[in-house]
Design a protein around this motif. Structure first.
Motif, PDB file in Angstrom:
ATOM      1  N   ILE A 203       0.876  -1.171   0.000  1.00 54.95           N
ATOM      2  CA  ILE A 203       0.000   0.000   0.000  1.00 54.95           C
ATOM      3  C   ILE A 203       0.914   1.222   0.000  1.00 54.95           C
ATOM      4  CG2 ILE A 203      -1.907   1.214   1.091  1.00 54.95           C
ATOM      5  CD1 ILE A 203      -2.632  -1.372   2.554  1.00 54.95           C
TER       6      ILE A 203
ATOM      7  N   GLU B  36      -2.198   6.582   0.097  1.00 52.22           N
ATOM      8  CA  GLU B  36      -3.426   5.808  -0.092  1.00 52.22           C
ATOM      9  C   GLU B  36      -4.245   5.759   1.192  1.00 52.22           C
ATOM     10  OE1 GLU B  36      -3.801   2.530  -2.828  1.00 52.22           O
ATOM     11  OE2 GLU B  36      -1.613   2.400  -2.864  1.00 52.22           O
TER      12      GLU B  36
ATOM     13  N   ILE C 154      -6.557   3.884   3.861  1.00 49.12           N
ATOM     14  CA  ILE C 154      -6.641   2.516   4.383  1.00 49.12           C
ATOM     15  C   ILE C 154      -7.809   2.394   5.354  1.00 49.12           C
ATOM     16  CG2 ILE C 154      -4.226   1.880   4.073  1.00 49.12           C
ATOM     17  CD1 ILE C 154      -5.543   2.936   7.492  1.00 49.12           C
TER      18      ILE C 154
ATOM     19  N   LYS D   7      -6.334  -1.808   1.918  1.00 49.89           N
ATOM     20  CA  LYS D   7      -6.715  -0.708   1.037  1.00 49.89           C
ATOM     21  C   LYS D   7      -8.220  -0.548   1.051  1.00 49.89           C
ATOM     22  CE  LYS D   7      -3.135  -1.135  -2.496  1.00 49.89           C
ATOM     23  NZ  LYS D   7      -2.906  -1.336  -3.942  1.00 49.89           N
TER      24      LYS D   7
END
Length: 64
Positions: free
Chosen positions: A43, A47, A49, A63
């Motif tokens: 990841i 990004e 999460i 993710k």
């Protein structure tokens, strides 16, 4: 578990601030603080999460 350790809530969201490349840990920002984090897949930084579980001071994420 130490009573002073914040408990991460499954399903809550955070952001990766240091890429997670399993089996190594990365770092996330969650609930206004930085945490060590693990995941089952890579990841990248930036990004979003979702919290899966917590083991002591390490949060396992996935993710979104």
């Amino acid at each position: 578990m130490d009573e002073d350790v914040l408990l991460a809530v499954a399903g809550e969201r955070g952001v990766v601030c240091m890429t997670i490349v399993p089996p190594a840990e990365g770092r996330i920002k969650y609930a206004g603080t930085f945490w060590r984090a693990t995941a089952d897949e890579r990841i990248d930084e930036g990004e979003i999460i979702s919290v899966v579980s917590q083991d002591g001071l390490v949060i396992h994420v996935e993710k979104v």
